[in-house]
Enzyme design. Structure first.
Site, short mmCIF file in Angstrom:
data_model
loop_
_atom_site.label_atom_id
_atom_site.label_comp_id
_atom_site.label_asym_id
_atom_site.label_seq_id
_atom_site.Cartn_x
_atom_site.Cartn_y
_atom_site.Cartn_z
N ARG A 35 -7.18 23.30 -7.58
CA ARG A 35 -7.60 23.09 -6.18
C ARG A 35 -7.72 24.40 -5.42
NH1 ARG A 35 -4.06 17.67 -5.14
NH2 ARG A 35 -5.73 16.23 -5.66
N LYS A 221 -5.61 -1.85 -12.71
CA LYS A 221 -5.65 -3.09 -11.93
C LYS A 221 -6.98 -3.38 -11.25
CE LYS A 221 -0.79 -3.29 -10.77
NZ LYS A 221 0.18 -3.01 -9.73
N GLY A 377 -8.60 10.58 -10.17
CA GLY A 377 -7.60 11.38 -10.87
C GLY A 377 -7.58 11.25 -12.38
N GLY A 400 -9.28 9.30 -3.95
CA GLY A 400 -9.49 8.30 -2.89
C GLY A 400 -10.76 8.55 -2.10
P1 AMP Z 1 -5.80 3.61 -12.19
O1 AMP Z 1 -4.73 4.45 -11.55
O2 AMP Z 1 -5.92 2.21 -11.64
O3 AMP Z 1 -7.13 4.33 -12.31
O4 AMP Z 1 -5.31 3.35 -13.65
C1 AMP Z 1 -5.09 4.38 -14.57
C2 AMP Z 1 -4.01 3.94 -15.46
O5 AMP Z 1 -4.39 2.76 -16.12
C3 AMP Z 1 -3.67 4.94 -16.53
O6 AMP Z 1 -2.40 5.47 -16.26
C4 AMP Z 1 -3.69 4.12 -17.80
O7 AMP Z 1 -2.57 4.37 -18.61
C5 AMP Z 1 -3.64 2.70 -17.30
N1 AMP Z 1 -4.23 1.76 -18.27
C6 AMP Z 1 -5.46 1.80 -18.78
N2 AMP Z 1 -5.60 0.81 -19.70
C7 AMP Z 1 -4.45 0.14 -19.75
C8 AMP Z 1 -4.00 -0.97 -20.51
N3 AMP Z 1 -4.78 -1.57 -21.39
N4 AMP Z 1 -2.72 -1.39 -20.30
C9 AMP Z 1 -1.94 -0.78 -19.40
N5 AMP Z 1 -2.32 0.27 -18.65
C10 AMP Z 1 -3.56 0.73 -18.82
#
Ligand code: AMP
Length: 422
Positions: A35, A221, A377, A400
């Protein structure tokens, strides 16, 4: 609009809002200075044009002044990277900052203390007891908004021009990221180079789309990405929904997902999204097979299974080979690509294959002339890990902020410099 290339900085002081929110280890050593490096072109341009710099940034999420989040810890490194001794003010609106800013000569640099040591930066009251009444909360909010005006004006008074180069905080209407712009007329406020690049990249993906346009949304999620997914449905030709989100869709469609991550309260929503995609003629691409594990661990036993036939005691932690092939075909045929979020738990080496294959397909498409934007990220961590950051068209520094821009929201940090409402 004024630009950093057109403005004559000779003999002028510039207040530059940067994002120096870098990770530090327990000995206050910077573990990743990306950064800071990202802001260097802007800072150097102003200095070489005969200007002086008052640099403002936040670091972490302090609830008040604390040594842990002091920007003094990064002073040495900023000096080294800029190639000049940077002065430090241990406050932002006190005598020290005012005197040092006033004494700055052409070519000199002053770094202010962490702006978030002041509640006025974010404009939110701090330290309210939990049992205060709504009336008291309202009064406290009003008071901080009032003192925020003085805070903002004081910061603005140090400089002749305002430069915003902090895309990472562009989605926040804070004192130094947005409100301060009101104190400068159109000719004296502008984006820094980093911000200019980010804004261009977002605009390209939002308004200047070569088709087919494919978005790859991964991560854990559905709930945290719902708005952006809905917004993308009216823009993209193909939407790959992947990562942990997969299993909410699989379960909603009656599949067996074993112990895979799922949001049971979002099953209806998943079905609605499938329907909406159909109505809008968007090809929704979901995984067909998964690399499954008998524990959430890199060392777990693994095998492959169709996404809807995962045995109890097993969970999907990455996509399988068949899915990799399907994704790659869609990606390689695309002319605009947006990637946000991994296909699996890429932090575990044994579950990086899917994300790596998506990265490779994006690199191939980019070589053939596609515009590829990677942001958020975890996908940035992915492209860095796979060594392909320079083989995609653009890697955004904003998590974000990038997602909000793509959701179609106005970013205060951008609107304020343009003199638009936010
Ligand atoms: P996000 O912060 O919502 O972009 O999610 C990123 C995170 O999703 C990463 O830390 C991944 O480890 C997690 N992730 C991706 N695929 C899976 C999965 N199949 N089961 C659990 N966590 C996951």
């Amino acid at each position: 609009m004024q630009t950093i290339d057109n403005f004559n900085f000779a003999g002028k002081k510039a207040f530059v809002r940067v994002d120096f929110n870098v990770p530090l280890d327990e000995n206050f050593h910077i573990t990743d200075d990306t950064r800071i490096r990202a802001a260097l072109p802007t800072l150097k341009k102003i200095l070489s044009g005969g200007g002086s710099l008052i640099i403002g940034s936040h670091l972490g999420r302090p609830k008040g002044a604390t040594d842990k989040y002091s920007l003094k810890h990064i002073l040495g490194h900023v000096s080294e990277l800029l190639g000049t001794d940077v002065q430090f003010a241990s406050d932002c609106i006190g005598r020290e900052a005012a005197d040092k800013a006033a004494a700055l000569k052409s070519g000199e640099v002053l770094l202010l203390e962490n702006l978030r040591f002041y509640a006025e930066e974010e404009g939110k009251p701090r330290g309210l007891a939990e049992d205060v009444s709504d009336e008291e909360k309202k009064a406290a909010k009003k008071a901080v908004k009032e003192s925020q005006k003085t805070f903002t004006k004081t910061l603005a008074s140090y400089a002749d021009a305002y430069v915003n180069d902090a895309f990472g905080t562009a989605h926040r209407a804070h004192a130094s990221t947005a409100l301060i712009a009101d104190s400068f007329d159109t000719d004296h406020k502008m984006f820094g180079y980093l911000m200019e690049k980010e804004v261009k990249a977002v605009e390209k993906v939002m308004h200047d789309i070569a088709r087919p346009f494919t978005a790859i949304m991964g991560g854990s999620k559905v709930s945290s990405k719902i708005e952006i997914i809905e917004n993308l449905l009216s823009k993209v030709d193909n939407l790959i929904i992947t990562g942990g989100m997969t299993y909410t869709f699989t379960k909603a469609q009656g599949g067996k997902i074993g112990n895979s991550i799922v949001e049971n309260d979002k099953l209806e929503l998943a079905l609605e999204l499938i329907k909406k995609a159909e109505e809008k003629g968007v090809k929704l691409v979901l995984a067909v097979d998964a690399k499954i594990a008998d524990a959430f661990s890199n060392d777990a036993n693994t095998k492959f299974a169709p996404v809807g036939e995962i045995p109890d005691g097993w969970e999907g932690l990455d996509i399988g080979a068949e899915t990799e092939k399907i994704y790659a075909e869609v990606i390689k045929a695309s002319k605009t690509i947006l990637w946000n979020g991994p296909t699996g738990v890429f932090e575990f080496e044994n579950f990086t294959h899917g994300s790596r294959s998506v990265g490779d397909a994006i690199v191939e498409a980019t070589k053939k002339g596609a515009f590829s934007l990677v942001g958020g990220g975890d996908s940035v961590a992915c492209v860095n890990k796979f060594g392909i950051a320079d083989k995609v068209s653009y890697v955004s520094t904003g998590g974000g902020a990038l997602l909000e821009a793509i959701e179609g929201k106005t970013l205060p940090g951008i609107a304020a410099v343009k003199g638009e409402k936010y």
